[in-house]
Design a protein around this motif. Structure first.
Motif, mmCIF file in Angstrom:
data_model
loop_
_atom_site.group_PDB
_atom_site.id
_atom_site.type_symbol
_atom_site.label_atom_id
_atom_site.label_comp_id
_atom_site.label_asym_id
_atom_site.label_seq_id
_atom_site.Cartn_x
_atom_site.Cartn_y
_atom_site.Cartn_z
ATOM 1 N N ARG A 36 6.242 31.626 -7.408
ATOM 2 C CA ARG A 36 6.427 33.100 -7.577
ATOM 3 C C ARG A 36 7.902 33.369 -7.246
ATOM 4 O O ARG A 36 8.627 34.221 -8.052
ATOM 5 N N TRP A 37 8.630 32.836 -6.352
ATOM 6 C CA TRP A 37 10.041 32.903 -5.965
ATOM 7 C C TRP A 37 10.811 32.560 -7.326
ATOM 8 O O TRP A 37 11.640 33.380 -7.702
ATOM 9 N N GLN A 38 10.613 31.396 -7.815
ATOM 10 C CA GLN A 38 11.344 30.770 -8.859
ATOM 11 C C GLN A 38 11.194 31.862 -9.958
ATOM 12 O O GLN A 38 12.125 32.464 -10.892
ATOM 13 N N LEU A 39 9.741 32.725 -10.571
ATOM 14 C CA LEU A 39 9.672 33.419 -11.480
ATOM 15 C C LEU A 39 10.253 34.895 -11.246
ATOM 16 O O LEU A 39 10.804 35.344 -11.960
ATOM 17 N N LEU A 40 10.146 35.340 -9.843
ATOM 18 C CA LEU A 40 11.203 36.607 -9.528
ATOM 19 C C LEU A 40 12.526 36.257 -9.618
ATOM 20 O O LEU A 40 13.159 37.161 -10.163
ATOM 21 N N SER A 41 13.109 35.216 -9.290
ATOM 22 C CA SER A 41 14.310 35.077 -9.625
ATOM 23 C C SER A 41 15.015 34.910 -10.828
ATOM 24 O O SER A 41 15.949 35.467 -11.482
ATOM 25 N N VAL A 42 14.175 34.348 -11.988
ATOM 26 C CA VAL A 42 14.501 34.085 -13.120
ATOM 27 C C VAL A 42 14.285 35.448 -14.016
ATOM 28 O O VAL A 42 15.361 35.682 -14.895
ATOM 29 N N ALA A 53 10.542 32.794 -20.094
ATOM 30 C CA ALA A 53 10.748 32.523 -18.863
ATOM 31 C C ALA A 53 10.225 31.004 -18.414
ATOM 32 O O ALA A 53 10.954 30.271 -17.626
ATOM 33 N N ALA A 54 9.349 30.743 -19.179
ATOM 34 C CA ALA A 54 8.720 29.211 -18.999
ATOM 35 C C ALA A 54 9.630 28.120 -19.491
ATOM 36 O O ALA A 54 10.117 27.220 -18.799
ATOM 37 N N ARG A 55 10.456 28.529 -20.643
ATOM 38 C CA ARG A 55 11.418 27.776 -21.231
ATOM 39 C C ARG A 55 12.498 27.458 -20.088
ATOM 40 O O ARG A 55 13.113 26.591 -19.769
ATOM 41 N N ARG A 56 12.898 28.768 -19.562
ATOM 42 C CA ARG A 56 14.003 28.715 -18.479
ATOM 43 C C ARG A 56 13.755 27.815 -17.238
ATOM 44 O O ARG A 56 14.502 27.023 -16.829
ATOM 45 N N LEU A 57 12.318 28.046 -17.082
ATOM 46 C CA LEU A 57 12.182 27.061 -15.695
ATOM 47 C C LEU A 57 11.687 25.492 -16.359
ATOM 48 O O LEU A 57 11.444 25.133 -15.086
ATOM 49 N N GLY A 58 11.414 25.309 -17.359
ATOM 50 C CA GLY A 58 11.149 24.033 -17.661
ATOM 51 C C GLY A 58 9.513 23.729 -17.190
ATOM 52 O O GLY A 58 9.226 22.550 -17.134
ATOM 53 N N ILE A 59 8.682 24.709 -17.374
ATOM 54 C CA ILE A 59 7.308 24.429 -17.117
ATOM 55 C C ILE A 59 6.423 25.137 -18.023
ATOM 56 O O ILE A 59 7.057 25.784 -19.013
ATOM 57 N N ALA A 60 5.148 24.680 -18.167
ATOM 58 C CA ALA A 60 4.358 25.387 -19.215
ATOM 59 C C ALA A 60 4.071 26.738 -18.888
ATOM 60 O O ALA A 60 4.175 27.331 -18.017
ATOM 61 N N ARG A 61 3.842 27.381 -20.376
ATOM 62 C CA ARG A 61 3.785 28.895 -20.320
ATOM 63 C C ARG A 61 2.571 29.495 -19.626
ATOM 64 O O ARG A 61 2.294 30.214 -19.075
ATOM 65 N N GLN A 62 1.529 28.635 -19.604
ATOM 66 C CA GLN A 62 0.240 28.957 -18.994
ATOM 67 C C GLN A 62 0.390 29.188 -17.484
ATOM 68 O O GLN A 62 -0.144 29.984 -16.952
ATOM 69 N N GLY A 63 1.086 28.251 -16.994
ATOM 70 C CA GLY A 63 1.542 28.373 -15.622
ATOM 71 C C GLY A 63 2.118 29.528 -15.163
ATOM 72 O O GLY A 63 1.874 30.350 -14.112
ATOM 73 N N GLN A 65 2.161 32.260 -16.890
ATOM 74 C CA GLN A 65 1.431 33.325 -17.157
ATOM 75 C C GLN A 65 0.543 33.661 -15.869
ATOM 76 O O GLN A 65 0.302 35.034 -15.648
ATOM 77 N N ARG A 66 0.082 32.600 -15.514
ATOM 78 C CA ARG A 66 -0.775 32.858 -14.079
ATOM 79 C C ARG A 66 0.038 33.613 -13.208
ATOM 80 O O ARG A 66 -0.532 34.554 -12.375
ATOM 81 N N VAL A 67 1.138 32.919 -12.934
ATOM 82 C CA VAL A 67 2.101 33.533 -11.697
ATOM 83 C C VAL A 67 2.515 34.903 -12.078
ATOM 84 O O VAL A 67 2.622 35.676 -11.144
ATOM 85 N N ALA A 68 2.773 35.223 -13.404
ATOM 86 C CA ALA A 68 3.274 36.430 -13.793
ATOM 87 C C ALA A 68 2.285 37.519 -13.395
ATOM 88 O O ALA A 68 2.368 38.668 -13.123
ATOM 89 N N ASN A 69 0.926 37.130 -13.866
ATOM 90 C CA ASN A 69 -0.180 38.071 -13.494
ATOM 91 C C ASN A 69 -0.601 38.304 -12.052
ATOM 92 O O ASN A 69 -0.805 39.379 -11.735
ATOM 93 N N ASP A 70 -0.148 37.200 -11.279
ATOM 94 C CA ASP A 70 -0.158 37.420 -9.866
ATOM 95 C C ASP A 70 0.610 38.342 -9.456
ATOM 96 O O ASP A 70 0.576 39.328 -8.550
ATOM 97 N N LEU A 71 2.024 38.143 -9.912
ATOM 98 C CA LEU A 71 3.071 39.119 -9.636
ATOM 99 C C LEU A 71 2.702 40.597 -9.910
ATOM 100 O O LEU A 71 3.057 41.480 -8.979
ATOM 101 N N VAL A 72 2.291 40.538 -11.040
ATOM 102 C CA VAL A 72 1.709 42.233 -11.515
ATOM 103 C C VAL A 72 0.872 42.866 -10.811
ATOM 104 O O VAL A 72 0.909 43.868 -10.254
ATOM 105 N N ARG A 73 -0.315 41.933 -10.349
ATOM 106 C CA ARG A 73 -1.088 42.500 -9.395
ATOM 107 C C ARG A 73 -0.947 42.817 -8.200
ATOM 108 O O ARG A 73 -1.394 43.911 -7.717
ATOM 109 N N GLU A 74 0.119 42.295 -7.624
ATOM 110 C CA GLU A 74 0.791 42.619 -6.349
ATOM 111 C C GLU A 74 1.981 43.577 -6.425
ATOM 112 O O GLU A 74 2.588 43.839 -5.378
ATOM 113 N N ASP A 75 2.032 44.254 -7.730
ATOM 114 C CA ASP A 75 3.465 45.049 -7.853
ATOM 115 C C ASP A 75 4.631 44.757 -7.577
ATOM 116 O O ASP A 75 5.484 45.301 -7.240
ATOM 117 N N LEU A 76 4.888 43.559 -7.681
ATOM 118 C CA LEU A 76 6.019 42.714 -7.712
ATOM 119 C C LEU A 76 6.838 42.731 -8.704
ATOM 120 O O LEU A 76 7.966 42.440 -8.929
#
Length: 148
Positions: A36-42, A53-63, A65-76
């Motif tokens: 979550r920290w990495q995605l917030l930062s990017v 964002a996934a390309r910038r982080l060098g990780i799978a888009r699906q992962g 997406q899951r973290v992004a959905n969690d951040l949205v649910r928590e109003d971050l």
């Protein structure tokens, strides 16, 4: 020379593991994970699609997406329309997300001060320079392998 490079790679992996573990602790102190920290930062730099964002982080888009959905649910973070592509909304930080990121970053900065207290700035710069050269060589190798 190749033996020294193999040892350097092993050292980089060890350092990365230790820093990841430390990062998890830093993020956890603010109720977050390192992912979550990495995605917030990017996305703090500019709103991004999940794919970008996934390309910038060098990780799978699906992962991401899951973290992004969690951040949205928590109003971050929130999804906003993308003028360039209707089907790929842009992920942006909310004020709460920005505050959370600042708190995590402040914690990390304090730890970085301790870690670097006995290391000369020039040594850190030299290590970074060498790592960037190695990264460039890996990219070059990958490009040549893809071409040939």
């Amino acid at each position: 020379m190749s033996e020294q490079l193999a040892l350097l790679v092993a050292d980089v992996f060890e350092a990365a593991g230790l820093l990841r573990k430390m990062g998890e602790g830093v993020a956890a102190a603010e109720g977050q994970t390192q992912a979550r920290w990495q995605l917030l930062s990017v996305v703090s730099e500019e709103p991004l699609t999940v794919a970008r964002a996934a390309r910038r982080l060098g990780i799978a888009r699906q992962g991401v997406q899951r973290v992004a959905n969690d951040l949205v649910r928590e109003d971050l973070a929130g999804f906003h329309p993308n003028p360039d592509h209707r089907g790929s909304p842009l992920l942006t930080l909310t004020p709460l997300g920005r505050t959370t990121l600042e708190r995590i970053t402040d914690r990390a900065s304090a730890i970085h001060q301790v870690l670097s207290a006995d290391i000369a700035t020039a040594d850190i710069a030299a290590a970074r320079s060498l790592l960037h050269r190695l990264i460039d060589e890996v990219h070059r190798y990958e490009e040549q392998a893809a071409d040939g």
